[in-house]
Every structure is written in structure tokens, then in C-alpha cells.
Write a protein that holds these residues in place. Sequence first.
Motif, short mmCIF file in Angstrom:
data_model
loop_
_atom_site.label_atom_id
_atom_site.label_comp_id
_atom_site.label_asym_id
_atom_site.label_seq_id
_atom_site.Cartn_x
_atom_site.Cartn_y
_atom_site.Cartn_z
N LEU A 258 0.84 -1.25 0.14
CA LEU A 258 -0.01 0.34 0.13
C LEU A 258 0.92 1.17 0.14
O LEU A 258 0.33 1.99 -0.62
N LEU A 259 1.70 1.28 0.87
CA LEU A 259 2.90 2.55 1.04
C LEU A 259 3.52 2.82 -0.40
O LEU A 259 3.96 3.85 -0.40
N PHE A 260 3.91 1.54 -0.93
CA PHE A 260 4.30 1.37 -2.32
C PHE A 260 3.59 2.40 -3.39
O PHE A 260 4.02 2.63 -4.09
N TYR A 261 2.37 1.59 -3.09
CA TYR A 261 1.29 2.67 -4.27
C TYR A 261 1.98 4.16 -3.85
O TYR A 261 1.75 4.73 -5.33
N PHE A 262 1.41 4.68 -2.88
CA PHE A 262 1.03 5.81 -2.76
C PHE A 262 2.41 6.20 -3.02
O PHE A 262 2.57 7.37 -4.04
N LEU A 263 3.81 5.79 -2.86
CA LEU A 263 4.90 6.47 -3.41
C LEU A 263 5.29 6.33 -4.75
O LEU A 263 5.63 7.54 -6.00
N ALA A 264 4.89 5.40 -5.61
CA ALA A 264 4.63 4.96 -6.56
C ALA A 264 3.73 6.16 -7.86
O ALA A 264 4.15 6.34 -8.57
N ARG A 265 2.84 7.02 -7.01
CA ARG A 265 1.93 7.72 -7.60
C ARG A 265 2.50 9.21 -8.05
O ARG A 265 2.53 10.24 -8.70
N ARG A 266 3.10 9.27 -7.32
CA ARG A 266 4.27 10.73 -6.65
C ARG A 266 5.10 10.64 -7.75
O ARG A 266 5.64 11.86 -7.73
N LEU A 267 5.65 9.87 -8.10
CA LEU A 267 6.80 9.70 -9.17
C LEU A 267 6.81 9.32 -10.42
O LEU A 267 7.00 10.03 -11.67
N LEU A 268 5.35 7.89 -10.79
CA LEU A 268 4.98 7.41 -12.08
C LEU A 268 3.76 8.32 -12.91
O LEU A 268 3.16 9.39 -11.99
N LYS A 269 3.59 8.87 -14.32
CA LYS A 269 3.08 9.78 -14.47
C LYS A 269 1.73 9.52 -14.52
O LYS A 269 0.87 10.00 -14.48
N ASN A 270 1.06 8.11 -14.49
CA ASN A 270 -0.55 8.03 -13.70
C ASN A 270 -0.30 6.58 -13.25
O ASN A 270 0.55 6.10 -12.75
N SER A 271 -1.99 6.66 -12.86
CA SER A 271 -2.02 5.28 -11.62
C SER A 271 -1.95 4.11 -12.45
O SER A 271 -2.04 2.93 -11.57
N ALA A 272 -2.51 4.31 -13.82
CA ALA A 272 -2.12 2.63 -14.35
C ALA A 272 -0.82 1.64 -14.00
O ALA A 272 -0.57 1.16 -13.65
N SER A 273 0.79 2.95 -13.27
CA SER A 273 1.94 2.82 -14.42
C SER A 273 2.10 2.62 -12.30
O SER A 273 3.06 1.32 -12.34
N ALA A 274 1.03 3.16 -11.62
CA ALA A 274 1.40 2.82 -10.35
C ALA A 274 0.79 1.19 -9.80
O ALA A 274 1.10 0.85 -9.27
N THR A 275 -0.30 0.79 -10.07
CA THR A 275 -0.86 -0.27 -9.74
C THR A 275 0.21 -1.36 -10.28
O THR A 275 -0.14 -2.17 -9.88
N VAL A 276 0.08 -1.39 -11.36
CA VAL A 276 1.83 -2.00 -11.75
C VAL A 276 2.53 -2.27 -11.35
O VAL A 276 3.00 -3.50 -10.38
N LYS B 194 1.25 3.11 -26.65
CA LYS B 194 0.80 1.33 -26.89
C LYS B 194 1.83 0.79 -26.25
O LYS B 194 1.60 -0.54 -26.08
N ILE B 195 3.05 0.76 -27.00
CA ILE B 195 3.68 -0.30 -26.58
C ILE B 195 4.46 -0.12 -25.05
O ILE B 195 4.47 -1.01 -24.51
N PHE B 196 4.61 1.34 -24.27
CA PHE B 196 4.74 1.00 -23.33
C PHE B 196 3.57 0.06 -22.71
O PHE B 196 3.60 -0.42 -21.73
N SER B 197 2.56 0.43 -22.55
CA SER B 197 1.40 -0.70 -21.83
C SER B 197 1.66 -2.03 -22.66
O SER B 197 1.80 -2.78 -21.17
N ALA B 198 2.04 -2.50 -24.38
CA ALA B 198 1.91 -3.42 -23.90
C ALA B 198 3.42 -4.16 -23.53
O ALA B 198 3.59 -5.32 -22.69
N ILE B 199 4.35 -3.54 -23.06
CA ILE B 199 5.81 -4.26 -23.04
C ILE B 199 5.46 -4.63 -21.33
O ILE B 199 5.85 -5.56 -20.75
N LEU B 200 4.89 -3.73 -20.75
CA LEU B 200 4.75 -3.16 -19.08
C LEU B 200 3.47 -3.92 -19.12
O LEU B 200 4.32 -5.08 -17.59
N SER B 201 2.51 -4.92 -19.93
CA SER B 201 1.67 -5.53 -19.39
C SER B 201 2.29 -6.52 -19.29
O SER B 201 2.04 -8.21 -18.39
N LEU B 202 3.18 -7.38 -20.42
CA LEU B 202 3.77 -8.37 -20.30
C LEU B 202 5.18 -8.90 -19.31
O LEU B 202 5.30 -10.05 -19.01
N VAL B 203 5.79 -7.82 -18.97
CA VAL B 203 6.72 -7.67 -18.19
C VAL B 203 6.13 -8.69 -16.44
O VAL B 203 6.27 -8.91 -15.75
#
Length: 562
Positions: free
Chosen positions: A161-179, A402-411
Motif C-alpha cells: 500500500l505504501l509503495f503504491y502511494f510512493l509510486a503515484r508521486r513519481l510515475l506519470k499515471n495511476s495505471a503505472s503505479a498499480t502495475v 501503446k508500446i509502453f502499455s504492451a511491454i509493461l503488461s507483458l513484464v
Amino acid sequence: MVALLCFGAGLKWGLPSKQRNMLYFSGPGELLTLRQQLRNYQVEQAWKGMGSYLVLHPEEAERKLPRSLYNPIRSYHPDEYFVLKSLATMKPSRFDFHPHQFGVGGVYLYSVGAIIFLLSRVNLVRVSQDLDFAFTNPDDFANLYLCGRGLTVFYAVATILLFYFLARRLLKNSASATVAGLMLTFTPLMILNTHYMYVDIPALFWVTATIYFTFLFLETRLLRWLVLAGVSAGLSSGCKFSLLVTLVIPLAGVFCSRFPLRKILPNLLLVLGAFTASFILTNPYFILTFPEPLIDLGQHTGRSFEGRFYLQALVAGLGWPLCAFLTIGFSGSFLILLSKGTKERKYLTLLFFWTVFFFLFLSCFSKNFARYLLPLVPSLVLIGIRGWEMLLLNRKGIPGKKIFSAILSLVAASTIFFGLAYLSLFLKENVRFRAGVWMKQNLPSGCELGVTEVPWQFQMPDFNPQHFHLILCGYDSKKLQRLKPEYFILSSFQAPVAPFPLKLNKEKVIFWEEFNASGWYQPLKVFQVKASFLGLDFQPEKLPEDLIYLNPTIVIFQRVRP
């Protein structure tokens, strides 16, 4: 919820039980004999065989009973029992909470003790310092392990949970933080260590909290966040004393904040004060018994640079797809460091500094265990994903999003598969128990059984030494040739039987080569369960030792007749 399900599933693995007792004792008479032996070395005196006292009084080792006698009340993890042993040596009625060791810090140790005490007051668990209780009530004793493991799960979920809030402060969108949160949740390092009653996951939470509060300080310059970062750093080292170096995170934050020079020193002193206060309050005996802690901790310190081992451990602990993804992402994050005036540049500078500093510290001073890398994993994931965002999301003329989303989902999917492969092992019958059942049913009573070491529960099956004529051969092929027991047993911790440790002792490797070349024995039965998911094998041949605690391979050999 996903994290809670993953970390809570299979939490009862490898605990003492009536079923295990049936493999260790053929009847009540054998159990009574063992209990009489144990009375010669009382729990109240067990502290003399621990920590700095044992280092200063090596003769005390001669008084200790063989470790194999305690196998029925240990879990399959080699260190969990040590937590309960340390708690058992305390005398709360006399306000004596001396842990007599400094490998497990007070932040976790006293919390486990408090939970056990509170649950015992409402009759949810039964507690006794008498070892008779542990051996005759193994299921009740197992509940004490579950108290500690439950606390570990709590810390693990809080970390996600804490890591998610940390990710939200650095990453561009909530989807990236969730992944990012899913990636951290399903790495084998997290899946494995959240099922143990030990300090690594609680320490990870406080390291993550230290980074989070330092981020808030960099964003707002409010001193309360700096104080909380110092407190969190103190609590991380209060869990695990080697994490004293977590202090560098808020100290680096002070310099990254670009305060006027006249304010830097007071802020540094503020961090040091908060750190010291939280550390001493949770580990008073570190000061009261000094220099005992240094003597004890000296036994757990590495003596050579092990950078290569930790790189290999990183791949094993995260999975190679995630490691490859993060490696490429680092280059993108480095481009951000070269830019000017961005808020995230300060964040990434802090994360890069912590990552490089802590990796070098581990490589120089730590022994070879993959779990020591855990404090690095949140930073690695954040830096890697932010780097990919930098490389793809801001590019024109190509479908970068789209490329970013595909690579992120695959990993993310591959990381989830890696994690589920290891999680599945907690839900299956452990190889040690299966091997013990087979030995009891198939090996003749009184037959000669050769072993390299005094049986230790995390290396060997559950079996009754009294049922066999046990022959200790060491790693000496000449001695084995002379004695030639009818049966011989080896596990992944004693020979290069996959999966085996990356740093397997050279003596063991030589013995295995001579053992194979001799032709004296042939495999009779192999007990092996690989980490797999959907029919795919995710377990390499070599792993850091602590990644094998869950599922070593056990081989029983029979002497070849002339």
C-alpha cells in the motif's frame, strides 16, 4: 486484497504438527526419553549458547544438546525458531527483555512477543516456557509461529500500500503505479519472505516509509516529514541492525532539498536525533549491553566483495524478464537526472543514490542471501518504470503509449507467473514431509543410514534417528568408502542437486564429484517439486541458498551390491 491473498495463502507450511511428530517418534516412550534429555539444558540457560556470550565462551558449545533433538519443534525455515528461542530466554516478570542476540531487532521481536502475550490472555494461543509443552503440543506450538508470520503478512500488505502511494508521486499515471505494485507483490523475493516469521519484510516496510517521508519532505520542505523519515530509518535498523545505513536516505534528502547552508546542519541533527531516539527506544539493550552487539553482529558480516553474487541473486529473486525490463528502464531514468528543474529529478537522484550505495554496502559487508536485497527492490521498480515512461510516453510519431502499455503488461504478467510458481509450493505437501513418510514406510528398521551432517530439519526429511543406525560420514569420501552404510541421503544444501546454492561450499562439490565417480551408490528415491505454473518451469538450477528453503530436492541412495 490481492497482496493479502498472496501473502496469506499457505501460511501454515512446514510447521510442527502431530503428523510430523509421528515421523520423529515411534511411541510415547521415545518422546519421554527426549524430554528427559532436554531437562539437562533448560530454556532459561539457552541464552548462554547464543550471541556474544557463546562467542566469548566457546566452551559453552560443548554443553549444548545436539541441534537434531529440536527438529520436531522447528519449522522448515532455519531461522524462525530462533525468534521464539530469543523470546523464551526473556523474563518479563522481572522486566528482563534482553534478547541475548542482535540478529533479530526489537522492533519485530518485541512485537511478536506482544502479540503472543495478548492472544494468550484471551486464550487464543497457549504459551509455556517448558519445552515439554512444545513437544507434546506441537499444534499449539505451531500457533506461535503463526503469530509471527501473521505480523509479517501485515507488514507486507502495508508495504504494498505504501509503495503504491510512493509510486503515484513519481510515475506519470495511476495505471503505472498499480502495475508497479503488482510487480513488487509477485516477485519471488516478496512471495517467499512474506511466509516467514523473520525480520526482512518488516524492515522493508520501514525502509519504504523512510523513502516515502523523504519524498514528502523534498516536496513540501516541512520538517515533520523529515522527522518521520528519521524515525522510520531508526525503526528499519531497529528491525535489522545492518540497516543502520537506511539513515543515509533522509540525510541525502536534506542535501537534495537545497536548503541554505546555515539550515543544513540543524536539519541533519534533527534527522540524527529522530533516528537515534526511535532506534534506542525499540532496542535499549543495544546500548545497555554494549559492546555485545558488535561481537554478535561480527559473526554475520561478510569478508569479501560479492557484487557478482548479488547481481545473480537479483535475477533469481525478481525473475529475468523484470530484471531485463528494469535494466533498460535505468537508462531512461538517467536521462531525467541530466535534465534541470524538474521535481522528479530530486526524487530519482535520491533513489539512484540509495540503490547504488546499498548495493555496494551489501556486496562488501553482507553474507550471501538474496533476502538482503529486499530494501532495494522498491527503488529498482520505480526507477525502471519511470525510465520506460521517459523513453516512450513523450515520443512523437510513434505509438509510444501503446508500446509502453504492451511491454509493461507483458513484464507484469511474467512476474506474476514467476511469483505464482513459488506460491504454489506453499500449497503443496512439502518434500521433507513426503520423504519422511516414504522413509518410515520403506526403509527397514535398524538399517544403516549415512548422512554428511547431524540431521537438521531444513536440510533433511522428517525422520526418527532412533529408527535407523545413523552413520555420520561428513564430506569425506574415504570415510564413506570405509563405512559404506546401506543407504545414504543428500539434499540440495549438501550437494549440487538442483536447485542448489549459488555459493555451495567447495568441499561439498568435491565430495559430490567423488561420490558420483565411485559408483558405490545409486538413487533409490528422489523427492523434488519444482516451482512451476501452467506447466512452465520457473526454477533455475542454481539459486541463492535462502530461495531454496522452501523446496530443496532430497535424494535417498542405496548401496550397489557387488
